[in-house]
Write a protein that holds these residues in place. Structure first.
Motif, PDB file in Angstrom:
ATOM      1  N   VAL A  77       0.828  -1.170  -0.026  1.00  0.00           N
ATOM      2  CA  VAL A  77      -0.022  -0.016  -0.088  1.00  0.00           C
ATOM      3  C   VAL A  77       0.686   1.357  -0.110  1.00  0.00           C
ATOM      4  O   VAL A  77       0.776   2.296  -0.715  1.00  0.00           O
ATOM      5  N   SER A  78       2.214   1.181   0.765  1.00  0.00           N
ATOM      6  CA  SER A  78       2.771   2.477   0.825  1.00  0.00           C
ATOM      7  C   SER A  78       3.495   2.792  -0.510  1.00  0.00           C
ATOM      8  O   SER A  78       3.699   3.932  -0.942  1.00  0.00           O
ATOM      9  N   ALA A  79       3.580   1.698  -1.060  1.00  0.00           N
ATOM     10  CA  ALA A  79       4.535   1.869  -2.455  1.00  0.00           C
ATOM     11  C   ALA A  79       3.492   2.356  -3.358  1.00  0.00           C
ATOM     12  O   ALA A  79       3.774   3.165  -4.284  1.00  0.00           O
ATOM     13  N   VAL A  80       2.149   1.715  -3.632  1.00  0.00           N
ATOM     14  CA  VAL A  80       1.245   2.186  -4.379  1.00  0.00           C
ATOM     15  C   VAL A  80       0.794   3.652  -4.246  1.00  0.00           C
ATOM     16  O   VAL A  80       0.777   4.310  -5.385  1.00  0.00           O
ATOM     17  N   VAL A  81       0.798   4.028  -3.003  1.00  0.00           N
ATOM     18  CA  VAL A  81       0.227   5.191  -2.633  1.00  0.00           C
ATOM     19  C   VAL A  81       1.427   6.410  -2.983  1.00  0.00           C
ATOM     20  O   VAL A  81       1.153   7.543  -3.430  1.00  0.00           O
ATOM     21  N   THR A  82       2.711   5.826  -2.891  1.00  0.00           N
ATOM     22  CA  THR A  82       3.739   6.876  -3.174  1.00  0.00           C
ATOM     23  C   THR A  82       3.737   7.139  -4.573  1.00  0.00           C
ATOM     24  O   THR A  82       3.867   7.887  -5.193  1.00  0.00           O
ATOM     25  N   ALA A  83       3.590   5.903  -5.455  1.00  0.00           N
ATOM     26  CA  ALA A  83       3.517   6.139  -7.020  1.00  0.00           C
ATOM     27  C   ALA A  83       2.414   6.941  -7.335  1.00  0.00           C
ATOM     28  O   ALA A  83       2.817   7.729  -8.230  1.00  0.00           O
ATOM     29  N   LEU A  84       1.374   6.617  -6.771  1.00  0.00           N
ATOM     30  CA  LEU A  84       0.126   7.236  -7.124  1.00  0.00           C
ATOM     31  C   LEU A  84       0.445   8.986  -6.914  1.00  0.00           C
ATOM     32  O   LEU A  84      -0.026   9.964  -7.709  1.00  0.00           O
ATOM     33  N   SER A  85       0.876   9.373  -5.818  1.00  0.00           N
ATOM     34  CA  SER A  85       0.987  10.435  -5.305  1.00  0.00           C
ATOM     35  C   SER A  85       1.919  11.243  -6.160  1.00  0.00           C
ATOM     36  O   SER A  85       1.872  12.398  -6.740  1.00  0.00           O
TER      37      SER A  85
END
Length: 290
Positions: A77-85
């Motif tokens: 989740v942290s990686a996906v949130v970082t990429a989307l941000s």
């Protein structure tokens, strides 16, 4: 004789400046020692001493499929949130950097107001929007895009959406500063040399903005690893993340050993990620981006 005197005076001056520098830094060093080093050492000691001495807590953490799934949920989740941000925040930061100052001030004020709004209130608002009878599902059904309401809460999809919204300003703010500092003449020169708009973006703008991207991505990823409120409300117990697990160990089970072990693993992973970014970008470029 005069040269020897001047050399001695210069040496004494250098030593005095060094001593005064340490004196100025002493309060900050004491603050770090009291509020960071001592608690971390205490956490480490509890993780290896409670409920009994040894590495049993760490063996339990890495030997349980349940705990490993929680670690996987957290990092995924942290990686996906970082990429989307980063993907969403870059165009917004670019827009803020090039639009007229009056309109940029309005958008910037809206961005700051979203950050200053209470986190719990924002998370509850997303619960209302994402539920099966919420605005998002109703709009999609009215448009004929879906036949049945989508499950957007009590899963990692809802957690990702809510956390991306909350983390966006932490990418946009450093990126805006870096992009605004780029001389527009550089892009004009690239265009005059025959570069297309896409080439100006990918070969000129993005490489120059990498310090801001790295600083924002590091901040978002580290904050996402330890986030508690949004995953707890939008994810539920079936999709627990690491901060929820630590809170459960400490508050519900009163197991400080397991909680300390999980927190220390999270700290070590965070420091490793920071070290990798320092290796790739250097402290100076990361500082410039921040």
């Amino acid at each position: 004789m005069s040269a020897v005197t001047e050399t001695t005076a210069a040496g004494n001056s250098e030593r005095a400046r060094g001593t005064s520098g340490w004196a100025y830094a002493l309060p900050a060093l004491l603050l770090l020692l009291i509020f960071f080093v001592v608690p971390v050492v205490g956490l480490l000691l509890r993780s290896v001493l409670e409920p009994e001495p040894g590495l049993g807590n760490y063996a339990t953490l890495f030997g349980s499929s349940t705990y490993l799934r929680i670690f996987l949920n957290t990092f995924m989740v942290s990686a996906v949130v970082t990429a989307l941000s980063v993907v969403i925040g870059f165009p917004v930061a670019w827009m803020l950097a090039i639009m007229p100052s009056r309109w940029a001030s309005v958008v910037f004020a809206i961005l700051l107001l979203s950050m200053w709004t209470n986190l719990l209130a924002r998370t509850y608002a997303w619960m209302v929007l994402l539920q099966r009878t919420g605005v998002i599902n109703k709009t999609l059904m009215n448009l004929g895009l879906i036949d049945q309401p989508l499950a957007l809460v009590n899963n990692l999809v809802g957690v990702t959406i809510g956390m991306t919204y909350i983390m966006l300003p932490f990418v946009i703010l450093p990126l805006r500063g870096v992009i605004k500092a780029i001389d527009p003449a550089i892009l004009q020169a690239a265009s005059l040399c025959g570069a297309t708009r896409w080439q100006c973006l990918t070969r000129v703008l993005i490489p120059l903005a990498l310090p801001g991207v790295a600083a924002g991505a590091l901040m978002v990823f580290v904050m996402s690893l330890g986030y508690f409120v949004t995953p707890a409300l939008l994810g539920g117990t079936a999709n627990m993340m690491l901060a929820e697990m630590i809170a459960q160990f400490v508050q519900s089970l009163v197991n400080w050993g397991m909680g300390g072990a999980a927190a220390f693993v999270l700290l070590v992973v965070t420091l490793c990620i920071y070290g990798i970014q320092l290796r790739l970008f250097g402290a100076g470029r990361l500082g410039q981006g921040a």
